[in-house]
Design an enzyme around this catalytic site. Structure first.
Site, PDB file in Angstrom:
ATOM      1  CB  SER A 111      12.167   4.710   5.415  1.00 51.67           C
ATOM      2  OG  SER A 111      11.156   3.899   5.977  1.00 51.67           O
ATOM      3  CB  ALA A 148       1.134   0.281   6.726  1.00 53.59           C
ATOM      4  N   PRO A 179       0.797  -1.222   0.000  1.00 58.83           N
ATOM      5  CG  PRO A 179      -0.140  -1.089   2.136  1.00 58.83           C
ATOM      6  CD  PRO A 179       0.568  -2.024   1.207  1.00 58.83           C
ATOM      7  CG  ASN A 180      -0.347   4.346   1.168  1.00 57.44           C
ATOM      8  OD1 ASN A 180      -1.304   4.839   0.568  1.00 57.44           O
ATOM      9  ND2 ASN A 180      -0.449   3.863   2.389  1.00 57.44           N
ATOM     10  CE1 TYR A 183       8.841   5.277   2.722  1.00 53.79           C
ATOM     11  CE2 TYR A 183       7.351   7.106   3.117  1.00 53.79           C
ATOM     12  CZ  TYR A 183       7.817   5.855   3.450  1.00 53.79           C
ATOM     13  OH  TYR A 183       7.271   5.176   4.508  1.00 53.79           O
ATOM     14  CG  HIS A 233      10.662  -2.010   5.141  1.00 55.49           C
ATOM     15  ND1 HIS A 233       9.304  -1.936   5.023  1.00 55.49           N
ATOM     16  CD2 HIS A 233      10.935  -3.169   5.783  1.00 55.49           C
ATOM     17  CE1 HIS A 233       8.775  -2.999   5.579  1.00 55.49           C
ATOM     18  NE2 HIS A 233       9.736  -3.773   6.033  1.00 55.49           N
ATOM     19  NE  ARG A 247       6.311   4.582   9.758  1.00 55.88           N
ATOM     20  CZ  ARG A 247       5.354   4.487   8.835  1.00 55.88           C
ATOM     21  NH1 ARG A 247       5.249   3.396   8.111  1.00 55.88           N
ATOM     22  NH2 ARG A 247       4.507   5.476   8.652  1.00 55.88           N
ATOM     23  NE  ARG A 275       3.651   7.062   1.531  1.00 61.26           N
ATOM     24  CZ  ARG A 275       4.064   5.934   2.108  1.00 61.26           C
ATOM     25  NH1 ARG A 275       4.526   4.944   1.383  1.00 61.26           N
ATOM     26  NH2 ARG A 275       4.007   5.791   3.396  1.00 61.26           N
ATOM     27  CG  ASN A 277       8.173  -1.799   0.669  1.00 61.90           C
ATOM     28  OD1 ASN A 277       7.486  -1.797   1.677  1.00 61.90           O
ATOM     29  ND2 ASN A 277       8.907  -0.769   0.299  1.00 61.90           N
ATOM     30  NE  ARG A 327       9.523   6.422   8.722  1.00 61.04           N
ATOM     31  CZ  ARG A 327       8.582   6.214   7.816  1.00 61.04           C
ATOM     32  NH1 ARG A 327       8.720   5.236   6.947  1.00 61.04           N
ATOM     33  NH2 ARG A 327       7.512   6.973   7.765  1.00 61.04           N
ATOM     34  CG  ASP A 357      -0.662 -16.928   8.904  1.00 60.14           C
ATOM     35  OD1 ASP A 357       0.390 -16.929   9.576  1.00 60.14           O
ATOM     36  OD2 ASP A 357      -1.796 -16.895   9.421  1.00 60.14           O
ATOM     37  CD  GLU A 391      10.187  -7.133   6.648  1.00 63.06           C
ATOM     38  OE1 GLU A 391       9.860  -6.095   7.225  1.00 63.06           O
ATOM     39  OE2 GLU A 391      10.373  -8.224   7.253  1.00 63.06           O
TER      40      GLU A 391
END
Length: 144
Positions: A103, A78, A11-12, A24, A101, A112, A19, A75, A108, A88, A99
């Site tokens: 940032s 949130a 998301p986002n 970012y 990210h 997070r 944003r 990524n 942060r 799962d 995984e």
């Protein structure tokens, strides 16, 4: 035959370049994706990029690709911090998953700093902006 990676943006992330540019950066989502694809080509792997703001769509994509890809870079945005459903899904597909990210999630807000998906991923890369994705591709190529 080329190895295939699924790269998932949660998301986002489609709003990169617009944003919170102080966190970012100003580089656009499309520009970053083009660089990811170019890096994958240099590594000799095929890379499919998928983005959704919907938790179920991310899970559906991982399940759909479970026998079609050799690894996943995700990524989860949130969802990283609270989606046991995504956790799962990663555990159930039994494909190496990294995984990512942009940032540094440990520098942060407190919420997070917890990743519910990290325990089912082979590794985590954070804090390097768009290069977090490139580092993840470099790493996953050595795992598959």
């Amino acid at each position: 035959m080329k190895k295939k990676i699924l790269l998932i943006h949660g998301p986002n992330l489609n709003m990169l370049g617009e944003r919170e540019t102080g966190i970012y950066g100003k580089e656009t989502f499309d520009s970053i994706n083009q660089q990811i694809l170019a890096h994958a080509e240099q590594l000799g792997i095929e890379c499919e990029i998928f983005q959704s703001n919907c938790e179920g769509a991310l899970i559906d994509k991982m399940q759909e690709c479970r026998q079609k890809v050799d690894g996943i870079v995700i990524n989860a945005g949130a969802y990283t911090h609270y989606s046991y459903a995504i956790r799962d899904a990663i555990a159930s597909i039994k494909i190496p998953c990294i995984e990512v990210h942009c940032s540094n999630i440990y520098n942060r807000e407190d919420f997070r700093k917890t990743s519910v998906i990290a325990p089912v991923c082979v590794g985590q890369i954070s804090g390097f902006g768009k290069y977090s994705y490139m580092l993840a591709l470099d790493a996953i190529v050595n795992l598959i």
